[in-house]
Write a protein that holds these residues in place. Structure first.
Motif, short mmCIF file in Angstrom:
data_model
loop_
_atom_site.label_atom_id
_atom_site.label_comp_id
_atom_site.label_asym_id
_atom_site.label_seq_id
_atom_site.Cartn_x
_atom_site.Cartn_y
_atom_site.Cartn_z
N GLN A 1 -19.00 7.15 -0.32
CA GLN A 1 -19.07 6.64 1.04
C GLN A 1 -18.28 5.35 1.14
O GLN A 1 -18.21 4.57 0.19
CB GLN A 1 -20.53 6.38 1.40
CG GLN A 1 -20.80 6.13 2.84
CD GLN A 1 -22.31 6.08 3.12
OE1 GLN A 1 -23.08 5.55 2.35
NE2 GLN A 1 -22.70 6.65 4.24
N TRP B 1 -28.00 10.74 -0.73
CA TRP B 1 -27.11 11.82 -1.19
C TRP B 1 -27.87 12.76 -2.13
O TRP B 1 -27.79 13.98 -1.99
CB TRP B 1 -25.88 11.23 -1.90
CG TRP B 1 -25.04 12.28 -2.53
CD1 TRP B 1 -24.05 12.99 -1.93
CD2 TRP B 1 -25.13 12.77 -3.87
NE1 TRP B 1 -23.52 13.90 -2.82
CE2 TRP B 1 -24.17 13.78 -4.01
CE3 TRP B 1 -25.94 12.47 -4.96
CZ2 TRP B 1 -23.98 14.48 -5.20
CZ3 TRP B 1 -25.76 13.16 -6.15
CH2 TRP B 1 -24.80 14.15 -6.26
N ASP C 1 -21.00 13.66 2.26
CA ASP C 1 -21.43 13.77 3.65
C ASP C 1 -20.38 13.07 4.51
O ASP C 1 -20.18 11.88 4.39
CB ASP C 1 -22.79 13.11 3.85
CG ASP C 1 -23.87 13.78 3.01
OD1 ASP C 1 -23.84 15.03 2.91
OD2 ASP C 1 -24.72 13.07 2.45
N LYS C 2 -19.72 13.82 5.34
CA LYS C 2 -18.67 13.24 6.19
C LYS C 2 -19.23 12.81 7.51
O LYS C 2 -20.18 13.27 8.01
CB LYS C 2 -17.56 14.26 6.41
CG LYS C 2 -16.92 14.68 5.09
CD LYS C 2 -15.57 14.10 4.95
CE LYS C 2 -15.01 14.51 3.59
NZ LYS C 2 -13.78 13.99 3.29
N ARG D 1 -30.13 15.03 -0.21
CA ARG D 1 -29.42 16.05 0.58
C ARG D 1 -28.76 17.12 -0.28
O ARG D 1 -28.48 18.22 0.18
CB ARG D 1 -28.35 15.40 1.45
CG ARG D 1 -28.92 14.63 2.60
CD ARG D 1 -27.83 14.06 3.46
NE ARG D 1 -28.40 13.30 4.56
CZ ARG D 1 -27.77 12.34 5.20
NH1 ARG D 1 -26.52 12.03 4.89
NH2 ARG D 1 -28.36 11.70 6.18
N HIS D 2 -28.45 16.78 -1.53
CA HIS D 2 -27.72 17.68 -2.41
C HIS D 2 -28.43 17.82 -3.76
O HIS D 2 -27.89 17.44 -4.81
CB HIS D 2 -26.29 17.15 -2.62
CG HIS D 2 -25.55 16.93 -1.35
ND1 HIS D 2 -25.00 17.95 -0.62
CD2 HIS D 2 -25.30 15.79 -0.66
CE1 HIS D 2 -24.42 17.45 0.46
NE2 HIS D 2 -24.59 16.14 0.47
#
Length: 191
Positions: free
Chosen positions: A108, A133, A190-191, A136-137
């Motif tokens: 990020q 992160w 994550d964009k 989420r992953h």
């Protein structure tokens, strides 16, 4: 600037207060690296060879100021022993295509405003981003732990001088593995 040592992420964290989130991190090793305008080449822009999506095509040197989210790079970071902390200055990093051996990846780019932040403020933001992160992953977190169970966070930040005189307030937050094992794939970002 002295880096701060945080515990490694202990699996997907539970949501809660910021203090609880930082406790969940465990022994996350964090290195704060001040960067600034060290040479004229840093002013010329990113000379990295990239495809249309911005992926690195060939190994090359770039300023830490020009690292982009998702970039994979080689870092000579060594895991501190216990409470040992290290400070390193950096002029350039070696970026590589993510399928080539590398030890770190930009997760990020964080923009901070206001007065020049302390190392702790920067590392807290980066550590919090990595905990989110990992949550989420979870599959990527498990795969990463097979390479280094105690992977860490690395932050590149501008010097006080460039923060104040050039309004350079981008913080680069990366995940770094220590030791001989390297990554040969790109972690999801994550964009």
């Amino acid at each position: 600037m002295p880096p701060h040592v945080y515990p490694p992420p202990g699996g997907p964290p539970k949501r809660g207060s910021r203090a609880k989130t930082l406790l969940v991190i465990g022994l996350l090793i964090a290195v704060v690296t001040p960067i600034g305008l060290v040479g004229n080449w840093m002013l010329t822009g990113d000379m990295t060879e990239r495809d249309d999506e911005g992926n690195v095509l060939a190994e090359g040197e770039t300023s830490a100021l020009h690292l982009r989210q998702g970039d994979c790079y080689r870092e000579k970071a060594k895991e501190p022993d216990g409470d040992e902390t290290t400070v390193t200055g950096v002029e350039a990093v070696t970026v590589v295509p993510c399928d080539k051996p590398h030890s770190a990846q930009v997760m990020q780019r964080i923009t901070m405003s206001g007065k020049y932040p302390s190392d702790k403020q920067v590392m807290d933001r980066c550590a919090e981003a990595i905990v989110i992160w990992a949550e989420r992953h979870p599959a990527a977190d498990r795969k990463l732990r097979k390479v280094d169970a105690e992977y860490g966070a690395q932050t590149f930040m501008p010097t006080r001088r460039s923060w104040e005189s050039l309004d350079d307030n981008a913080i680069v937050c990366g995940i770094v593995v220590f030791g001989k094992k390297k990554l040969t794939w790109q972690l999801p970002v994550d964009k």
